[in-house]
Design a protein around this motif. Structure first.
Motif, PDB file in Angstrom:
ATOM      1  N   PHE A  46      11.975  67.978  78.890  1.00  0.00           N
ATOM      2  CA  PHE A  46      10.754  68.763  78.867  1.00  0.00           C
ATOM      3  C   PHE A  46      10.036  68.790  80.218  1.00  0.00           C
ATOM      4  N   GLN A  47      10.753  68.371  81.254  1.00  0.00           N
ATOM      5  CA  GLN A  47      10.258  68.463  82.620  1.00  0.00           C
ATOM      6  C   GLN A  47      11.244  69.326  83.398  1.00  0.00           C
ATOM      7  N   GLU A  48      10.784  70.420  83.929  1.00  0.00           N
ATOM      8  CA  GLU A  48      11.688  71.378  84.545  1.00  0.00           C
ATOM      9  C   GLU A  48      12.542  70.767  85.648  1.00  0.00           C
ATOM     10  N   THR A  49      11.941  69.970  86.513  1.00  0.00           N
ATOM     11  CA  THR A  49      12.695  69.394  87.626  1.00  0.00           C
ATOM     12  C   THR A  49      13.828  68.512  87.127  1.00  0.00           C
ATOM     13  N   LEU A  68      22.604  71.490  75.289  1.00  0.00           N
ATOM     14  CA  LEU A  68      21.585  70.457  75.397  1.00  0.00           C
ATOM     15  C   LEU A  68      21.088  70.116  74.002  1.00  0.00           C
ATOM     16  N   MET A  69      21.110  68.820  73.649  1.00  0.00           N
ATOM     17  CA  MET A  69      20.663  68.379  72.335  1.00  0.00           C
ATOM     18  C   MET A  69      19.639  67.270  72.485  1.00  0.00           C
ATOM     19  N   VAL A  70      18.485  67.450  71.848  1.00  0.00           N
ATOM     20  CA  VAL A  70      17.394  66.493  71.952  1.00  0.00           C
ATOM     21  C   VAL A  70      16.644  66.462  70.632  1.00  0.00           C
ATOM     22  N   ASP A  71      16.119  65.290  70.268  1.00  0.00           N
ATOM     23  CA  ASP A  71      15.308  65.170  69.064  1.00  0.00           C
ATOM     24  C   ASP A  71      13.932  65.776  69.319  1.00  0.00           C
ATOM     25  N   GLY A  72      13.373  66.370  68.285  1.00  0.00           N
ATOM     26  CA  GLY A  72      12.006  66.879  68.371  1.00  0.00           C
ATOM     27  C   GLY A  72      11.098  66.070  67.482  1.00  0.00           C
ATOM     28  N   ASP A  73      10.963  64.766  67.781  1.00  0.00           N
ATOM     29  CA  ASP A  73      10.273  63.864  66.861  1.00  0.00           C
ATOM     30  C   ASP A  73       8.819  63.615  67.219  1.00  0.00           C
ATOM     31  N   GLY A  74       8.278  64.309  68.196  1.00  0.00           N
ATOM     32  CA  GLY A  74       6.869  64.156  68.511  1.00  0.00           C
ATOM     33  C   GLY A  74       6.019  65.121  67.719  1.00  0.00           C
ATOM     34  N   ASP A  75       4.719  64.879  67.688  1.00  0.00           N
ATOM     35  CA  ASP A  75       3.827  65.741  66.924  1.00  0.00           C
ATOM     36  C   ASP A  75       3.846  67.176  67.431  1.00  0.00           C
ATOM     37  N   ASP A  77       6.454  68.540  69.265  1.00  0.00           N
ATOM     38  CA  ASP A  77       7.803  68.976  69.613  1.00  0.00           C
ATOM     39  C   ASP A  77       8.333  69.955  68.567  1.00  0.00           C
ATOM     40  N   CYS A  78       7.817  71.160  68.578  1.00  0.00           N
ATOM     41  CA  CYS A  78       8.279  72.181  67.643  1.00  0.00           C
ATOM     42  C   CYS A  78       9.389  72.981  68.302  1.00  0.00           C
ATOM     43  N   PRO A  79      10.581  72.999  67.727  1.00  0.00           N
ATOM     44  CA  PRO A  79      11.703  73.690  68.368  1.00  0.00           C
ATOM     45  C   PRO A  79      11.414  75.134  68.727  1.00  0.00           C
ATOM     46  N   LYS A  80      10.752  75.867  67.856  1.00  0.00           N
ATOM     47  CA  LYS A  80      10.540  77.287  68.121  1.00  0.00           C
ATOM     48  C   LYS A  80       9.608  77.506  69.305  1.00  0.00           C
ATOM     49  N   ASP A  81       8.791  76.490  69.624  1.00  0.00           N
ATOM     50  CA  ASP A  81       7.879  76.602  70.756  1.00  0.00           C
ATOM     51  C   ASP A  81       8.499  76.088  72.048  1.00  0.00           C
ATOM     52  N   GLN A  82       9.201  74.962  71.964  1.00  0.00           N
ATOM     53  CA  GLN A  82       9.674  74.302  73.175  1.00  0.00           C
ATOM     54  C   GLN A  82      11.085  74.690  73.584  1.00  0.00           C
ATOM     55  N   ALA A  83      11.964  74.929  72.626  1.00  0.00           N
ATOM     56  CA  ALA A  83      13.356  75.217  72.965  1.00  0.00           C
ATOM     57  C   ALA A  83      13.521  76.425  73.886  1.00  0.00           C
ATOM     58  N   MET A 103      17.304  71.445  69.161  1.00  0.00           N
ATOM     59  CA  MET A 103      16.368  70.344  68.913  1.00  0.00           C
ATOM     60  C   MET A 103      16.493  69.944  67.448  1.00  0.00           C
ATOM     61  N   ALA A 104      16.993  68.730  67.207  1.00  0.00           N
ATOM     62  CA  ALA A 104      17.094  68.215  65.842  1.00  0.00           C
ATOM     63  C   ALA A 104      15.689  67.878  65.366  1.00  0.00           C
TER      64      ALA A 104
END
Length: 216
Positions: A46-49, A68-75, A77-83, A103-104
């Motif tokens: 989630f950091q571009e660099t 790229l596979m990453v968990d979305g377990d934060g409050d 971390d919504c896949p549709k917003d961040q992916a 994002m799982a």
């Protein structure tokens, strides 16, 4: 073709190749191989660099596509917003090489909670364990998985995640986990983009073709 995964967890380093090979065999997407995953801290996704650094490392490997596979377990971390943002960074760095982001939601282990009946008697899972009715809803999927284990057993990510990945029934997970359906969809897209066109209709309808599909 070859897919290069980038993952966040120690367990995913072993588990993701197992999962992708199961999907390969299911899709009859030959020839297709999976490289050993590149592991990065979850915050790097989630950091571009940092994300671009990981993609550049992937490009140095012999690969035709990057997943790229990453968990979305934060409050937040919504896949549709961040992916989409993560995918845009990856595509900008990849220079035209096919990329996908999964994002799982919320954790990879939620996919096991959706089909726990298929894991009864395996890796300490109780014989009466029942799947979670909304497997992607609770935070702490690993803890919910341990609640379904025999007394004295605990979940060990590096050992249990790859083993359970080889065993779980993907049909119920496909039906009940939106993030898993997304994985199945993008896998087909990456395979096609890389020249390993699935030999069956893809993605499968209603999970029927993913039920009880194991390794060859």
């Amino acid at each position: 073709m070859t897919i290069q995964p980038i993952v966040e967890g120690h367990g995913e380093v072993e588990a993701v190749p197992v999962l992708l090979r199961r999907l390969r065999d299911l899709a009859q997407a030959y020839p297709l191989e999976v490289n050993a995953p590149i592991r990065r801290h979850s915050s790097d996704f989630f950091q571009e660099t940092e994300l671009r650094k990981a993609v550049r490392l992937a490009l140095k490997q012999a690969c035709d596509a990057i997943l790229l596979m990453v968990d979305g377990d934060g409050d937040d971390d919504c896949p549709k917003d961040q992916a989409p943002e993560v995918l845009a960074w990856a595509q900008a760095e990849a220079g035209g090489k096919p990329c996908a982001v999964v994002m799982a939601y919320r954790e990879y282990e939620a996919w096991f909670l959706a089909s726990i009946e298929s894991l009864r008697g395996k890796r300490g899972i109780r014989d009466d364990a029942e799947s979670h009715p909304q497997p992607e809803s609770p935070k702490g999927a690993k803890g919910h998985l341990e609640l379904r284990m025999e007394p004295g057993h605990s979940y060990h990510e590096t050992a249990d995640q790859p083993a359970l990945t080889a065993l779980f029934d993907m049909g119920p997970t496909y039906k009940n986990c939106r993030s898993f359906r997304h994985l199945v969809k993008v896998f087909g897209e990456l395979a096609t983009a890389g020249g390993a066109t699935p030999g069956v209709a893809w993605p499968p309808l209603n999970g029927r073709r993913v039920k009880n599909c194991g390794n060859r």
